[in-house]
Design an enzyme around this catalytic site. Structure first.
Site, short mmCIF file in Angstrom:
data_model
loop_
_atom_site.label_atom_id
_atom_site.label_comp_id
_atom_site.label_asym_id
_atom_site.label_seq_id
_atom_site.Cartn_x
_atom_site.Cartn_y
_atom_site.Cartn_z
N LYS A 1 0.98 4.10 -2.91
CA LYS A 1 0.61 5.48 -2.60
C LYS A 1 1.79 6.44 -2.84
O LYS A 1 1.58 7.59 -3.26
CB LYS A 1 0.12 5.59 -1.15
CG LYS A 1 -1.22 4.91 -0.91
CD LYS A 1 -2.30 5.40 -1.85
CE LYS A 1 -3.70 5.00 -1.41
NZ LYS A 1 -4.74 5.43 -2.38
N TYR B 1 0.83 -1.21 0.00
CA TYR B 1 0.00 0.00 0.00
C TYR B 1 0.87 1.26 0.00
O TYR B 1 0.63 2.21 -0.76
CB TYR B 1 -0.89 -0.03 1.24
CG TYR B 1 -1.94 1.05 1.32
CD1 TYR B 1 -3.13 0.95 0.60
CD2 TYR B 1 -1.78 2.16 2.16
CE1 TYR B 1 -4.11 1.92 0.70
CE2 TYR B 1 -2.75 3.13 2.27
CZ TYR B 1 -3.92 3.00 1.53
OH TYR B 1 -4.89 3.97 1.64
#
Length: 255
Positions: free
Chosen positions: A160, A156
């Site tokens: 991001k 993640y």
């Protein structure tokens, strides 16, 4: 005087069935845009569309897996035909598959990077044609404070952080066509996703909220509407000289 957006401006918001995506779709409709509410299952978008139409706005639900190139091409074609060529895009669709690195499966890495990073790439590539033709556009990518690193979120965090570099590059490439491209990086925000993460970690969600709020300068956690408000500004005509930026919406300074 800066012209106001009208209902001839079509915005696409991905992952808009709930949470930040739903709040953003509702806010952009309130700003005068026609909104394509996109999620994996169009039926899940019914509440978002209903909230918009009940307030006098214009919205329609569409289904697409943003990590699938054919589905992305198809949904942008449908949106263009049914409610208008999109010139505003909010890449919000996202998933989590948290795990420590030594436990993380290939599938967990690929799924998260696929939805967040590949999805933003495919959607932006499909919409940029309409932005170039219109000579105006706005793209906002949803990053996260996790881009700075977060235990158990290598996939993640990488996705991001990648979105921040993607944002800055698109700002350079598309600026000459009247487009701005920015990223919003939320801090801890109350959504179904963060609630589910707490459950998986065996943590009481209300206790997690209280703990996080005590660490935030404004002494509260974020709500989806907080993020939607920031996106509203970045998609407005008044934000025409703001591009390639990452705005942390986290209730205080972010290291």
């Amino acid at each position: 005087m800066t012209p106001l957006l009208t209902d001839t401006t079509t915005a696409v918001v991905t992952g808009a069935a709930r949470g930040i995506g739903a709040a953003t779709a509702i806010r952009l409709a309130g700003d005068g845009m026609r909104v394509a509410v996109v999620d994996l299952d169009a039926a899940d978008c019914a509440a978002t569309v209903e909230a918009i139409t009940a307030a006098g706005g214009h919205a329609a639900a569409f289904d697409a897996d943003v990590a699938d190139a054919e589905q992305v091409a198809r949904v942008i074609e449908r949106i263009t035909e049914e409610i208008g060529a999109p010139t505003v895009l909010v890449n919000n669709a996202g998933i989590t598959r948290d795990n420590l690195l030594f436990k993380m499966a290939d599938e967990e890495w690929d799924a998260v990077v696929g939805v967040h990073l590949r999805g933003a790439f495919l959607m932006s590539r499909a919409v940029q044609k309409h932005i170039v033709e219109a000579g105006w556009g706005r793209i906002v990518n949803l990053s996260s404070t996790s881009a700075l690193g977060n235990r158990g979120q290598a996939n993640y965090a990488a996705a991001k952080a990648g979105l921040q570099g993607f944002t800055k590059t698109l700002a350079i490439e598309l600026g000459r066509f009247g487009a701005t491209v920015n990223a919003v990086a939320p801090g801890f925000t109350v959504t179904e996703m963060t609630a589910a993460a707490a459950v998986r970690a065996g943590v009481d969600f209300e206790e997690a909220i209280a703990t996080m709020a005590a660490q935030i300068a404004v002494r509260r956690v974020g709500q989806p509407e907080d993020i939607a408000n920031a996106i509203s500004f970045l998609t407005s005509r008044g934000a025409g000289f703001v591009s390639g930026q990452v705005l942390y919406v986290a209730g205080g300074p972010v290291a």
